[in-house]
Design an enzyme around this catalytic site. Sequence first.
Site, PDB file in Angstrom:
ATOM      1  N   ASP A 222     -62.648 -55.685  -9.215  1.00 14.94           N
ATOM      2  CA  ASP A 222     -63.170 -54.992  -8.036  1.00 14.94           C
ATOM      3  C   ASP A 222     -61.992 -54.392  -7.303  1.00 14.94           C
ATOM      4  O   ASP A 222     -60.821 -54.563  -7.717  1.00 14.94           O
ATOM      5  CB  ASP A 222     -63.931 -55.990  -7.130  1.00 14.94           C
ATOM      6  CG  ASP A 222     -65.029 -55.325  -6.297  1.00 14.94           C
ATOM      7  OD1 ASP A 222     -64.712 -54.318  -5.632  1.00 14.94           O
ATOM      8  OD2 ASP A 222     -66.168 -55.806  -6.303  1.00 14.94           O
ATOM      9  N   ASP A 249     -59.996 -50.046  -9.898  1.00 20.28           N
ATOM     10  CA  ASP A 249     -60.870 -48.952  -9.459  1.00 20.28           C
ATOM     11  C   ASP A 249     -61.475 -48.413 -10.747  1.00 20.28           C
ATOM     12  O   ASP A 249     -60.754 -47.846 -11.579  1.00 20.28           O
ATOM     13  CB  ASP A 249     -60.060 -47.871  -8.728  1.00 20.28           C
ATOM     14  CG  ASP A 249     -60.959 -46.739  -8.241  1.00 20.28           C
ATOM     15  OD1 ASP A 249     -61.960 -46.440  -8.929  1.00 20.28           O
ATOM     16  OD2 ASP A 249     -60.663 -46.155  -7.193  1.00 20.28           O
ATOM     17  N   PHE A 250     -62.776 -48.601 -10.929  1.00 22.85           N
ATOM     18  CA  PHE A 250     -63.316 -48.258 -12.247  1.00 22.85           C
ATOM     19  C   PHE A 250     -63.399 -46.757 -12.521  1.00 22.85           C
ATOM     20  O   PHE A 250     -63.808 -46.348 -13.591  1.00 22.85           O
ATOM     21  CB  PHE A 250     -64.615 -48.989 -12.599  1.00 22.85           C
ATOM     22  CG  PHE A 250     -65.645 -49.183 -11.528  1.00 22.85           C
ATOM     23  CD1 PHE A 250     -66.143 -50.460 -11.288  1.00 22.85           C
ATOM     24  CD2 PHE A 250     -66.150 -48.119 -10.809  1.00 22.85           C
ATOM     25  CE1 PHE A 250     -67.130 -50.654 -10.319  1.00 22.85           C
ATOM     26  CE2 PHE A 250     -67.136 -48.307  -9.855  1.00 22.85           C
ATOM     27  CZ  PHE A 250     -67.625 -49.590  -9.598  1.00 22.85           C
ATOM     28  N   HIS A 268     -76.567 -48.590  -9.348  1.00 17.64           N
ATOM     29  CA  HIS A 268     -77.438 -47.958  -8.339  1.00 17.64           C
ATOM     30  C   HIS A 268     -76.638 -47.286  -7.213  1.00 17.64           C
ATOM     31  O   HIS A 268     -77.195 -46.521  -6.438  1.00 17.64           O
ATOM     32  CB  HIS A 268     -78.475 -48.950  -7.790  1.00 17.64           C
ATOM     33  CG  HIS A 268     -77.959 -49.963  -6.822  1.00 17.64           C
ATOM     34  ND1 HIS A 268     -78.798 -50.690  -6.005  1.00 17.64           N
ATOM     35  CD2 HIS A 268     -76.707 -50.380  -6.539  1.00 17.64           C
ATOM     36  CE1 HIS A 268     -78.078 -51.495  -5.251  1.00 17.64           C
ATOM     37  NE2 HIS A 268     -76.821 -51.329  -5.556  1.00 17.64           N
TER      38      HIS A 268
HETATM   39  C1  LIG Z   1     -73.353 -53.455  -4.235  1.00 19.14           C
HETATM   40  S1  LIG Z   1     -71.849 -54.331  -4.493  1.00 19.14           S
HETATM   41  C2  LIG Z   1     -72.316 -55.386  -5.843  1.00 19.14           C
HETATM   42  C3  LIG Z   1     -71.516 -56.657  -5.898  1.00 19.14           C
HETATM   43  C4  LIG Z   1     -71.889 -57.654  -6.988  1.00 19.14           C
HETATM   44  N1  LIG Z   1     -71.720 -57.107  -8.325  1.00 19.14           N
HETATM   45  C5  LIG Z   1     -73.279 -58.191  -6.798  1.00 19.14           C
HETATM   46  O1  LIG Z   1     -74.157 -57.938  -7.629  1.00 19.14           O
HETATM   47  O2  LIG Z   1     -73.530 -58.905  -5.808  1.00 19.14           O
HETATM   48  C6  LIG Z   1     -70.842 -53.074  -5.229  1.00 19.14           C
HETATM   49  C7  LIG Z   1     -69.441 -53.539  -5.568  1.00 19.14           C
HETATM   50  O3  LIG Z   1     -68.763 -52.455  -6.208  1.00 19.14           O
HETATM   51  C8  LIG Z   1     -67.420 -52.455  -5.767  1.00 19.14           C
HETATM   52  N2  LIG Z   1     -66.853 -51.124  -5.952  1.00 19.14           N
HETATM   53  C9  LIG Z   1     -67.167 -49.982  -5.293  1.00 19.14           C
HETATM   54  N3  LIG Z   1     -66.435 -48.954  -5.759  1.00 19.14           N
HETATM   55  C10 LIG Z   1     -65.634 -49.461  -6.733  1.00 19.14           C
HETATM   56  C11 LIG Z   1     -64.651 -48.881  -7.593  1.00 19.14           C
HETATM   57  N4  LIG Z   1     -64.363 -47.586  -7.534  1.00 19.14           N
HETATM   58  N5  LIG Z   1     -64.024 -49.684  -8.478  1.00 19.14           N
HETATM   59  C12 LIG Z   1     -64.321 -51.011  -8.531  1.00 19.14           C
HETATM   60  N6  LIG Z   1     -65.251 -51.607  -7.755  1.00 19.14           N
HETATM   61  C13 LIG Z   1     -65.896 -50.840  -6.859  1.00 19.14           C
HETATM   62  C14 LIG Z   1     -67.518 -52.846  -4.324  1.00 19.14           C
HETATM   63  O4  LIG Z   1     -66.297 -53.312  -3.826  1.00 19.14           O
HETATM   64  C15 LIG Z   1     -68.614 -53.928  -4.371  1.00 19.14           C
HETATM   65  O5  LIG Z   1     -68.069 -55.205  -4.571  1.00 19.14           O
END
Ligand SMILES: C[S@@+](CC[C@H](N)C(=O)[O-])C[C@H]1O[C@@H](n2cnc3c(N)ncnc32)[C@H](O)[C@@H]1O
Length: 359
Positions: A222, A249-250, A268
């Site tokens: 993350d 950062d994916f 989503h």
């Molecule tokens: C809606 S949350 C879901 C968290 C977890 N997977 C869950 O189901 O409870 C979205 C996650 O994506 C991460 N995120 C957002 N943009 C990202 C990126 N560019 N690279 C990696 N992680 C990212 C956020 O930090 C957050 O933890």
Amino acid sequence: MSTESVDLGRDDPYLPTAWRERRTRISSVADVVELSSAFRASKTMLSAVELGVFTELANGPLDGEQLRTRLGLHERSAADFLDALVSLGLLDRDDEGRYANGAVADQVLDRAKPGYLGGVMEMRSTRLYQFWGNLTEALRTGQPQNEARTGGDPFSAIYADPVRLRAFQRAMSALSLEAVRELARKFPWERYRTVADLGCSEGALLGQVALRHPHLRGTGHDLPAVRAGFEEYVAGLGLSDRLTFGPMDFFIDAFPTADVLVFAHILHDWDAETKLTLLREAHDALPKGGAVVVLEALIDDERRVNTFGLLQSLNMLIETPGGFDFTAADGRTWLAEAGFRDIRAEHLAGPEGMLVAFK
Ligand SMILES: C[S@@+](CC[C@H](N)C(=O)[O-])C[C@H]1O[C@@H](n2cnc3c(N)ncnc32)[C@H](O)[C@@H]1O
């Protein structure tokens, strides 16, 4: 594992009653009127969580004046507020006028209990409630209505404050917990040795999977700010030796190497093209025979039943520039386009389901 479209278990205690009974919420004029003011009941409960009503009462009953003083309520508001909570079934009041938690509220709305679901509700009360006030504008413009409305980025806005970040992470875990317990039970983990959770937040998913399957090792990936909360949570489960954090950062960094890659409530957040890009990257990164798991509040294929998933998709309209929730059939299409095979969909808990596919 079922290969049919997601069948929502009739006996699932995490499904709302109307849904379990296979009926819509509206069958009379009175239902329409009630739904039109449901926001009042909703905000009354959310404010009660925010004010810590259920946490105060978890230590024992209090009379109205004691409770009013402890919560810092104005004299004008207290009786109506507390009695409205009684009428909703969230509080009880005895003949001497002492308030106590209702059984369900005590289980899930007391901050000190492990089953606390209020992290999500605190976020709904302090952030989302006001943003949803602009739903009509979002419907007309297609534009997000959160921090992004004034040029900000919601993740940066939340993550800039460590207290908000931890609250957000706890909220994510509370939302996911029952579904990830089912994921730990239903996926054939015995066939694999390593798992990487992309966008892992606090690590609830990896935690449940690792607790149930001691042979597995996992990495949570993350944004870097998430690390401290992840490490604290995983240490609390006694799993730091098997679960580690990898900043990622994916959209920039290489995908990790693991037998199973998981996207839980990630796809989503993004538009269709980005969803596909992430799935393609996952396919490239997996070894032959590896699996991808997509966990979301999958909308039923006919888009008639999963109100939660459909409203969650509107929430993505409020929260993101292009995100939306989707059906199992949509997910299958993207997974197949990304190169996956043997794609299956299965219900997990409440409105949540998973898609599983193999390379
Ligand atoms: C809606 S949350 C879901 C968290 C977890 N997977 C869950 O189901 O409870 C979205 C996650 O994506 C991460 N995120 C957002 N943009 C990202 C990126 N560019 N690279 C990696 N992680 C990212 C956020 O930090 C957050 O933890």
